[in-house]
Design a protein around this motif. Structure first.
Motif, PDB file in Angstrom:
ATOM      1  N   ILE A 445       0.846  -1.196   0.000  1.00  9.52           N
ATOM      2  CA  ILE A 445       0.000   0.000   0.000  1.00  9.52           C
ATOM      3  C   ILE A 445       0.881   1.245   0.000  1.00  9.52           C
ATOM      4  N   LEU A 446       0.652   2.123  -0.969  1.00 12.70           N
ATOM      5  CA  LEU A 446       1.275   3.442  -1.000  1.00 12.70           C
ATOM      6  C   LEU A 446       0.225   4.451  -0.529  1.00 12.70           C
ATOM      7  N   THR A 447       0.548   5.237   0.476  1.00 11.55           N
ATOM      8  CA  THR A 447      -0.471   6.130   1.022  1.00 11.55           C
ATOM      9  C   THR A 447       0.092   7.514   1.314  1.00 11.55           C
ATOM     10  N   ALA A 448      -0.821   8.471   1.429  1.00  3.82           N
ATOM     11  CA  ALA A 448      -0.526   9.836   1.862  1.00  3.82           C
ATOM     12  C   ALA A 448      -1.847  10.452   2.272  1.00  3.82           C
ATOM     13  N   GLY A 449      -1.797  11.397   3.203  1.00  2.00           N
ATOM     14  CA  GLY A 449      -3.034  11.988   3.693  1.00  2.00           C
ATOM     15  C   GLY A 449      -3.553  11.238   4.904  1.00  2.00           C
ATOM     16  N   CYS A 450      -4.646  11.723   5.480  1.00  2.00           N
ATOM     17  CA  CYS A 450      -5.141  11.108   6.709  1.00  2.00           C
ATOM     18  C   CYS A 450      -5.909   9.816   6.462  1.00  2.00           C
ATOM     19  N   ALA A 451      -6.081   9.419   5.202  1.00  4.73           N
ATOM     20  CA  ALA A 451      -6.683   8.113   4.914  1.00  4.73           C
ATOM     21  C   ALA A 451      -5.884   6.991   5.561  1.00  4.73           C
ATOM     22  N   LYS A 452      -4.595   7.227   5.783  1.00  2.00           N
ATOM     23  CA  LYS A 452      -3.728   6.192   6.338  1.00  2.00           C
ATOM     24  C   LYS A 452      -4.155   5.703   7.713  1.00  2.00           C
ATOM     25  N   TYR A 453      -4.889   6.577   8.435  1.00  2.00           N
ATOM     26  CA  TYR A 453      -5.295   6.182   9.781  1.00  2.00           C
ATOM     27  C   TYR A 453      -6.294   5.032   9.785  1.00  2.00           C
ATOM     28  N   LYS A 454      -6.809   4.674   8.629  1.00  2.00           N
ATOM     29  CA  LYS A 454      -7.690   3.516   8.555  1.00  2.00           C
ATOM     30  C   LYS A 454      -6.907   2.204   8.607  1.00  2.00           C
ATOM     31  N   TYR A 455      -5.563   2.265   8.399  1.00  2.00           N
ATOM     32  CA  TYR A 455      -4.819   0.998   8.343  1.00  2.00           C
ATOM     33  C   TYR A 455      -3.349   1.121   8.765  1.00  2.00           C
ATOM     34  N   ASN A 456      -2.872   2.327   9.129  1.00  2.00           N
ATOM     35  CA  ASN A 456      -1.440   2.439   9.415  1.00  2.00           C
ATOM     36  C   ASN A 456      -1.027   1.844  10.758  1.00  2.00           C
ATOM     37  N   LYS A 457      -2.019   1.429  11.574  1.00  2.00           N
ATOM     38  CA  LYS A 457      -1.682   0.780  12.840  1.00  2.00           C
ATOM     39  C   LYS A 457      -1.993  -0.713  12.823  1.00  2.00           C
ATOM     40  N   LEU A 458      -2.344  -1.212  11.627  1.00  2.00           N
ATOM     41  CA  LEU A 458      -2.538  -2.659  11.472  1.00  2.00           C
ATOM     42  C   LEU A 458      -1.182  -3.334  11.324  1.00  2.00           C
ATOM     43  N   ASP A 459      -1.087  -4.555  11.770  1.00  2.00           N
ATOM     44  CA  ASP A 459       0.155  -5.315  11.614  1.00  2.00           C
ATOM     45  C   ASP A 459       0.082  -6.085  10.294  1.00  2.00           C
ATOM     46  N   LEU A 460       0.472  -5.391   9.203  1.00  2.00           N
ATOM     47  CA  LEU A 460       0.389  -6.006   7.876  1.00  2.00           C
ATOM     48  C   LEU A 460       1.712  -6.610   7.422  1.00  2.00           C
ATOM     49  N   GLY A 461       2.753  -6.475   8.254  1.00  2.00           N
ATOM     50  CA  GLY A 461       4.017  -7.131   7.951  1.00  2.00           C
ATOM     51  C   GLY A 461       4.811  -6.419   6.869  1.00  2.00           C
ATOM     52  N   ASP A 462       5.750  -7.162   6.274  1.00  2.00           N
ATOM     53  CA  ASP A 462       6.610  -6.596   5.237  1.00  2.00           C
ATOM     54  C   ASP A 462       6.886  -7.648   4.166  1.00  2.00           C
ATOM     55  N   ILE A 463       7.497  -7.227   3.107  1.00  2.00           N
ATOM     56  CA  ILE A 463       7.908  -8.123   2.017  1.00  2.00           C
ATOM     57  C   ILE A 463       9.404  -7.939   1.819  1.00  2.00           C
ATOM     58  N   GLY A 464      10.171  -8.881   2.325  1.00  2.00           N
ATOM     59  CA  GLY A 464      11.621  -8.793   2.188  1.00  2.00           C
ATOM     60  C   GLY A 464      12.191  -7.536   2.807  1.00  2.00           C
ATOM     61  N   GLY A 465      11.594  -7.096   3.915  1.00  2.00           N
ATOM     62  CA  GLY A 465      12.082  -5.891   4.585  1.00  2.00           C
ATOM     63  C   GLY A 465      11.397  -4.618   4.136  1.00  2.00           C
ATOM     64  N   ILE A 466      10.553  -4.701   3.093  1.00  2.00           N
ATOM     65  CA  ILE A 466       9.795  -3.540   2.617  1.00  2.00           C
ATOM     66  C   ILE A 466       8.437  -3.551   3.321  1.00  2.00           C
ATOM     67  N   PRO A 467       8.157  -2.551   4.168  1.00  2.00           N
ATOM     68  CA  PRO A 467       6.855  -2.535   4.852  1.00  2.00           C
ATOM     69  C   PRO A 467       5.710  -2.558   3.850  1.00  2.00           C
ATOM     70  N   ARG A 468       4.620  -3.203   4.220  1.00  2.00           N
ATOM     71  CA  ARG A 468       3.487  -3.292   3.293  1.00  2.00           C
ATOM     72  C   ARG A 468       2.645  -2.025   3.277  1.00  2.00           C
TER      73      ARG A 468
END
Length: 568
Positions: A445-468
């Motif tokens: 997920i690429l995000t900007a703005g306050c929309a991120k508060y819908k999911y930025n505190k979820l534990d979605l993990g990473d892909i090879g060290g790249i946060p999801r």
């Protein structure tokens, strides 16, 4: 009806607020805002003439930008401030006329009524012209202003499609003005952007323009939307450094504190400097969170973390913060009596009864009163613990480009989802939390703005060290997401940005999101999904143009939309 406003996503019944604004503004404030925009349009019309004749009226640029920003959703609820701004505009309008006349461009008949023809002189030839009423009407009393306000609102344009396009352009310009305002505060400006904003406003007065003409102007608004976001990006990064990956504390310390909300980094910088060594901590709220990503702010020991979530939760969170709150830009919710005495406003923000902090002629602000207030307050009540990671603006992501590209080439990352935009109160926005939670584990997920508060505190993990979840920053930092997409297009040697494994599922709320949308359309992005509802200001015919030309669509169910995006 008492009022009519449909500029935000929460327009009542998805058609428009007609009794009182869902945002909380009164009919009187709504009408005063309509009148201020009308004044700004008249000034734009005259200043366009001044510009064509090389007469610089710099304060007209500032007035138009401030007026547009003042009327953006959740910025200013104080009718008295807005009426005073109207009066200021009427005086400025006459100054511009005087400058034109002095320069020999205009010869105004001072005795005509504001509906009469005015005379102008071009190269010695006198012609009768009709200046639009927005440039010539006058009022001497508050009652006159109120009566005028009744006649200049959105519904004054009778043709539904023309009205829709005029408002779409105006809302795009409001978002542009917000971003330009922030850039101006850091000493960055661009004459071409100011000229276009005024050209666009004046065009909404021109009844000779067809729907096709207005569609073309809408797309041109997208071009300048990109330009203004690039200008602000340059202003922010040249002043505070390029954002870098940062873990931000979301807990609290046992120290009196100030909560700063909104978007203006220059206000934050001044507050941090003045609060340094006073024993008062500074926390960010909502769209101010990304300030933590800038290197320049990390030197302040009292800049300790982010408190709370998106703007719409402020009644609950401001109550628990205990200390004073500084609102620097829009996103103010009418405060309750229990904490109203702790809310300070600055810039274009206003609400009757709140303490306002003005800037001096050089743009400096004295925050000593709010700092002194904070010292008398309890420390914030802790509402959560832990940290969240952000700072993935274009410079940082491009530094990781090789890693990202390899992940795409090996199939570790199957698709990127741009989920930028706004958060809001509607329960239907939980769609975005569910969407983020249910996305396949090989997506980012690429995000900007306050929309991120819908999911930025979820534990979605990473892909090879790249946060999801890669948070680029504020809503204006959606520019970063466009830069990243264009770079990936170049790296993968693609002809069309739409051939990238990137899908756009954007939440919108107010006019800055309209600016971002028009910017993406200008860059050629198609098949954008927009929710939780399509804008009420899009007439059926205008909506069809966007659907047919750009593939704009609404949202469905989470499951169906994920299948659609993933090509299943």
């Amino acid at each position: 009806m008492s009022m009519f406003c449909y500029q935000c996503q929460e327009a009542a019944g998805c058609t428009g607020c007609t009794k009182v604004g869902v945002c909380g503004k009164s009919p009187e404030t709504a009408k005063s805002q309509d009148l201020l925009i009308y004044v700004a349009k008249g000034i734009s019309l005259l200043n366009n003439m001044a510009r064509e004749n090389n007469i610089a009226i710099a304060k007209a640029d500032k007035f138009v930008v401030d007026s547009l920003f003042t009327t953006i959703t959740n910025a200013n609820f104080d009718e008295n401030i807005i009426i005073e701004k109207v009066r200021e505009g009427l005086k400025l309008r006459e100054e511009i006329k005087g400058a034109l006349e002095t320069a020999g461009v205009e010869s105004f008949n001072k005795t005509t009524s504001f509906f009469d023809k005015l005379k102008t002189i071009f190269t010695g030839k006198t012609e009768d012209i009709n200046l639009h009423d927005a440039a010539v009407w006058s009022a001497s009393t508050l009652e006159d202003l109120h009566l005028k306000a009744e006649t200049v609102g959105i519904l004054a344009t009778e043709n539904e499609d023309v009205r829709s396009l005029r408002e779409l352009i105006t809302y795009g310009l409001k978002g542009m003005a917000a971003y330009l305002h922030h850039a101006n505060n850091l000493g960055h400006d661009k004459a071409e952007i100011n000229a276009f904003i005024q050209k666009g406003l004046a065009a909404t007065l021109d009844d000779s323009l067809s729907a096709d003409d207005l569609v073309a102007l809408t797309l041109e608004t997208g071009k300048f939307s990109v330009d203004v976001m690039a200008l602000l990006d340059g202003a922010n990064t040249s002043t505070y450094g390029n954002p870098e990956i940062t873990s931000v504390n979301i807990g609290v310390r046992n120290t009196p504190a100030i909560l700063i909300s909104g978007h203006d980094l220059h206000d934050l910088e001044q507050l941090l400097k003045q609060a340094e060594g006073t024993g008062v901590d500074i926390y960010t709220h909502s769209e101010m969170l990304p300030a933590h990503y800038y290197p320049a702010f990390k030197k302040y020991d009292n800049f300790v973390g982010n408190y709370g979530n998106a703007w719409w939760k402020q009644k609950e969170e401001f109550e628990k913060f205990n200390g004073p709150i500084l609102m620097t830009t829009n996103c103010l919710v009418p405060p309750t009596a229990s904490y109203k005495d702790r809310v300070y406003t600055t810039g274009v923000v206003g609400f009757e009864g709140l303490k306002h902090i003005d800037a001096d002629a050089e743009g400096n602000k004295d925050f000593s009163a709010i700092i002194a207030h904070a010292k008398k307050c309890k420390a914030p009540t802790e509402i959560e613990k832990g940290s969240i990671v952000g700072g993935f603006a274009h410079n940082q992501v491009l530094a990781l480009a090789d890693k990202v590209v390899d992940a795409v080439k090996t199939g570790a990352i199957k698709r990127f989802f741009v989920m930028a935009g706004c958060d809001g109160r509607a329960k239907s926005r939980n769609y975005y939390t569910d969407f983020a939670s249910q996305l396949p584990k090989d997506t980012v997920i690429l995000t900007a703005g306050c929309a991120k508060y819908k999911y930025n505190k979820l534990d979605l993990g990473d892909i090879g060290g790249i946060p999801r979840v890669l948070d680029a920053g504020q809503c204006n930092d959606s520019y970063s997401l466009a830069v990243i997409a264009l770079k990936l297009k170049e790296v993968f040697e693609l002809e069309d940005i739409n051939d990238l494994p990137i899908s756009f599922n954007i939440a919108w709320y107010e006019q800055k999101a309209v600016t971002v949308l028009l910017a993406l359309l200008h860059l050629g992005v198609k098949d954008i999904h927009l929710g939780p509802t399509l804008p009420a200001f899009l007439s059926p015919n205008v909506a069809n143009v966007l659907v047919d030309t750009f593939g704009i669509a609404g949202i469905g169910t989470v499951e169906d939309d994920i299948k659609l995006f993933m090509g299943e």
